[in-house]
Design a protein around this motif. Structure first.
Motif, PDB file in Angstrom:
ATOM      1  N   ILE A  47      11.009  42.277  38.783  1.00  0.00           N
ATOM      2  CA  ILE A  47      10.081  42.613  39.863  1.00  0.00           C
ATOM      3  C   ILE A  47       9.873  44.127  39.934  1.00  0.00           C
ATOM      4  O   ILE A  47       8.747  44.605  40.098  1.00  0.00           O
ATOM      5  N   SER A  48      10.951  44.883  39.799  1.00  0.00           N
ATOM      6  CA  SER A  48      10.842  46.349  39.791  1.00  0.00           C
ATOM      7  C   SER A  48       9.901  46.812  38.692  1.00  0.00           C
ATOM      8  O   SER A  48       9.013  47.651  38.907  1.00  0.00           O
ATOM      9  N   ASN A  49      10.086  46.274  37.509  1.00  0.00           N
ATOM     10  CA  ASN A  49       9.265  46.662  36.364  1.00  0.00           C
ATOM     11  C   ASN A  49       7.804  46.281  36.585  1.00  0.00           C
ATOM     12  O   ASN A  49       6.883  47.052  36.277  1.00  0.00           O
ATOM     13  N   GLY A  50       7.589  45.089  37.136  1.00  0.00           N
ATOM     14  CA  GLY A  50       6.227  44.649  37.394  1.00  0.00           C
ATOM     15  C   GLY A  50       5.508  45.522  38.409  1.00  0.00           C
ATOM     16  O   GLY A  50       4.319  45.826  38.260  1.00  0.00           O
ATOM     17  N   LEU A  51       6.224  45.940  39.433  1.00  0.00           N
ATOM     18  CA  LEU A  51       5.617  46.803  40.451  1.00  0.00           C
ATOM     19  C   LEU A  51       5.220  48.154  39.871  1.00  0.00           C
ATOM     20  O   LEU A  51       4.141  48.684  40.175  1.00  0.00           O
ATOM     21  N   ILE A  52       6.083  48.715  39.024  1.00  0.00           N
ATOM     22  CA  ILE A  52       5.844  50.051  38.482  1.00  0.00           C
ATOM     23  C   ILE A  52       4.847  50.033  37.323  1.00  0.00           C
ATOM     24  O   ILE A  52       3.897  50.826  37.287  1.00  0.00           O
ATOM     25  N   LYS A  56       1.231  49.368  38.815  1.00  0.00           N
ATOM     26  CA  LYS A  56       1.039  50.821  38.827  1.00  0.00           C
ATOM     27  C   LYS A  56       1.392  51.475  40.162  1.00  0.00           C
ATOM     28  O   LYS A  56       0.817  52.494  40.545  1.00  0.00           O
ATOM     29  N   LEU A  57       2.366  50.894  40.864  1.00  0.00           N
ATOM     30  CA  LEU A  57       2.854  51.537  42.078  1.00  0.00           C
ATOM     31  C   LEU A  57       3.815  52.656  41.711  1.00  0.00           C
ATOM     32  O   LEU A  57       4.409  52.651  40.623  1.00  0.00           O
ATOM     33  N   GLU A  75      14.777  38.650  46.542  1.00  0.00           N
ATOM     34  CA  GLU A  75      14.524  39.256  45.235  1.00  0.00           C
ATOM     35  C   GLU A  75      13.413  40.306  45.315  1.00  0.00           C
ATOM     36  O   GLU A  75      13.517  41.378  44.698  1.00  0.00           O
ATOM     37  N   ILE A  76      12.369  40.015  46.067  1.00  0.00           N
ATOM     38  CA  ILE A  76      11.252  40.957  46.212  1.00  0.00           C
ATOM     39  C   ILE A  76      11.713  42.217  46.942  1.00  0.00           C
ATOM     40  O   ILE A  76      11.393  43.342  46.529  1.00  0.00           O
ATOM     41  N   ILE A  77      12.471  42.042  48.021  1.00  0.00           N
ATOM     42  CA  ILE A  77      12.976  43.192  48.774  1.00  0.00           C
ATOM     43  C   ILE A  77      13.864  44.066  47.889  1.00  0.00           C
ATOM     44  O   ILE A  77      13.724  45.299  47.845  1.00  0.00           O
ATOM     45  N   LEU A  78      14.776  43.448  47.162  1.00  0.00           N
ATOM     46  CA  LEU A  78      15.696  44.200  46.307  1.00  0.00           C
ATOM     47  C   LEU A  78      14.957  44.879  45.162  1.00  0.00           C
ATOM     48  O   LEU A  78      15.216  46.039  44.838  1.00  0.00           O
ATOM     49  N   GLY A  79      14.029  44.145  44.534  1.00  0.00           N
ATOM     50  CA  GLY A  79      13.292  44.713  43.416  1.00  0.00           C
ATOM     51  C   GLY A  79      12.440  45.894  43.825  1.00  0.00           C
ATOM     52  O   GLY A  79      12.350  46.903  43.110  1.00  0.00           O
ATOM     53  N   SER A  81      12.964  47.802  46.525  1.00  0.00           N
ATOM     54  CA  SER A  81      13.787  48.889  47.064  1.00  0.00           C
ATOM     55  C   SER A  81      14.384  49.770  45.984  1.00  0.00           C
ATOM     56  O   SER A  81      14.502  50.985  46.170  1.00  0.00           O
ATOM     57  N   GLN A  82      14.749  49.178  44.851  1.00  0.00           N
ATOM     58  CA  GLN A  82      15.425  49.998  43.844  1.00  0.00           C
ATOM     59  C   GLN A  82      14.470  50.892  43.036  1.00  0.00           C
ATOM     60  O   GLN A  82      14.914  51.703  42.235  1.00  0.00           O
ATOM     61  N   VAL A  83      13.150  50.749  43.294  1.00  0.00           N
ATOM     62  CA  VAL A  83      12.199  51.693  42.704  1.00  0.00           C
ATOM     63  C   VAL A  83      11.468  52.478  43.791  1.00  0.00           C
ATOM     64  O   VAL A  83      10.423  53.084  43.553  1.00  0.00           O
ATOM     65  N   GLY A  84      12.027  52.479  45.005  1.00  0.00           N
ATOM     66  CA  GLY A  84      11.531  53.349  46.061  1.00  0.00           C
ATOM     67  C   GLY A  84      10.258  52.892  46.739  1.00  0.00           C
ATOM     68  O   GLY A  84       9.551  53.697  47.349  1.00  0.00           O
ATOM     69  N   ILE A  85       9.969  51.594  46.668  1.00  0.00           N
ATOM     70  CA  ILE A  85       8.772  51.058  47.322  1.00  0.00           C
ATOM     71  C   ILE A  85       9.202  50.353  48.603  1.00  0.00           C
ATOM     72  O   ILE A  85       9.856  49.310  48.572  1.00  0.00           O
ATOM     73  N   ALA A  86       8.848  50.938  49.738  1.00  0.00           N
ATOM     74  CA  ALA A  86       9.242  50.389  51.032  1.00  0.00           C
ATOM     75  C   ALA A  86       8.375  49.178  51.356  1.00  0.00           C
ATOM     76  O   ALA A  86       7.151  49.216  51.221  1.00  0.00           O
TER      77      ALA A  86
END
Length: 358
Positions: A47-52, A56-57, A75-79, A81-86
């Protein structure tokens, strides 16, 4: 200047540390849906990778979620949060107009919705949201197309973790910028105060995750390497059945939950009395003394905690089991590492027996 070896506190990092100790251990269960710690960290990394890289967040961007409780919610909250997306955690019971106002106010770029909310919001126009992902097969396909992130950005512990919206009793909902540090220190305080968050503990998460308390009480078990059973609807008989069947050691509820549970027939309560239960935590509204007495009668005199706090401040005090029947209309003593004072209208600290505000 921080020392070069300094590591910022991270909720996702706590889950990852728990995974490193026992990757195959079951972390979460929701109905027939289960996750081991290895599966959980793999999915939050995807999820982190997909967001970034897909959406393109960038760190400091905002997203939002409108959903009932689920493993995917965690999972969404954790993913994120670890890339700094509130993530703005929005109550799915709000009207489409209210949800639209919150998403616009927080300037969310991505919206995650469960199936019922997706239908509700189908025709709603958002000012900043460019992508809506439904928490069903669409989310699964998106996760599967992404690889686990290999290089996490530095997220500072005083950055924003989530943005719950609260209005108290009046006015429009306002976003609360909850920092990682605040919630992580609260997690350690909870572990000390309640005694039900060791790696051997099993917690029942029934409160809505869109609220501050529902979120933190669901995250605490997996932060410390324990187990959490998630429920998305309030069914008193299903709850007491799960307490015994799943060997639950702790659960959090609000007075409405306890009223429903204690309204069950005595035969059902006796049949499902859990020998494993060590901690019951109440919050969100004052627990009537009559209900306290019933809880003590049914579950014992050494399990009930009544906690006082807010979305903004977190937990600030707790009335422990030994004081439940001894101290009437009391909010307890300060939570670990918390200082409390009662002040009058002039801002001065009150004298004993003087009325004031915390």
């Amino acid at each position: 200047m921080l020392p070069p070896t300094f590591q910022h506190l991270s909720i996702a990092g706590g889950v990852r540390a728990a995974m490193s100790r026992n990757p195959g251990k079951q972390a979460l269960k929701h109905g027939k849906n289960k996750r081991s710690y290895k599966q959980l960290t793999d999915r939050m990394d995807r999820i982190s990778n997909g967001l970034i890289h897909d959406l393109k967040l960038t760190p400091k961007d905002h997203a939002a979620i409108v959903s009932s409780n689920s493993i995917e919610y965690m999972e969404i909250i954790l993913g994120a949060s670890q890339v700094g997306i509130a993530m703005a955690t929005i109550n799915p019971k709000l009207s489409p107009i209210e949800i639209q106002l919150i998403c616009n106010d927080v300037e969310a770029k991505v919206l995650f919705v469960d199936e019922s909310s997706a239908e509700l919001l189908r025709d709603v126009h958002f000012e900043t949201i460019t992508t809506v992902i439904a928490i069903n097969n669409e989310l699964e396909e998106w996760i599967n197309q992404s690889k686990p992130i290999s290089d996490l950005p530095v997220v500072q512990e005083w950055d924003v973790f989530t943005i719950p919206y609260t209005s108290g009793t009046t006015g429009k909902p306002k976003g609360v910028l909850v920092p990682y540090r605040s919630r992580i220190l609260q997690l350690f305080g909870m572990a000390v105060e309640y005694g039900c968050y060791s790696p051997d503990d099993r917690f029942l998460a029934i409160a809505p995750m869109c609220h501050g308390a529902g979120m933190i009480f669901a995250l605490a078990p997996i932060f410390f390497g324990g187990y959490a059973e998630i429920m998305d609807q309030f069914d008193p008989e299903e709850i007491v059945t799960a307490l015994k069947k799943e060997h639950i050691t702790g659960f959090f509820g609000v007075p409405t939950h306890f009223h429903g549970i204690l309204s069950l027939e005595n035969a059902i309560l006796e049949k499902n009395k859990p020998a494993s239960l060590e901690t019951i935590i109440s919050n969100a509204a004052a627990l009537p003394q009559a209900i306290k007495e019933e809880i003590v009668k049914v579950f014992g005199d050494d399990v009930l905690h009544e906690t006082y706090g807010s979305t903004e401040g977190g937990i600030i005090s707790n009335l422990r089991p030994a004081d439940q029947l001894r101290k009437l209309q009391c909010v307890g003593q300060p939570f670990p590492c918390t200082y409390i004072k009662v002040i009058n209208e002039s801002g001065d600290e009150c004298n004993p027996n003087e009325v004031g505000e915390i």
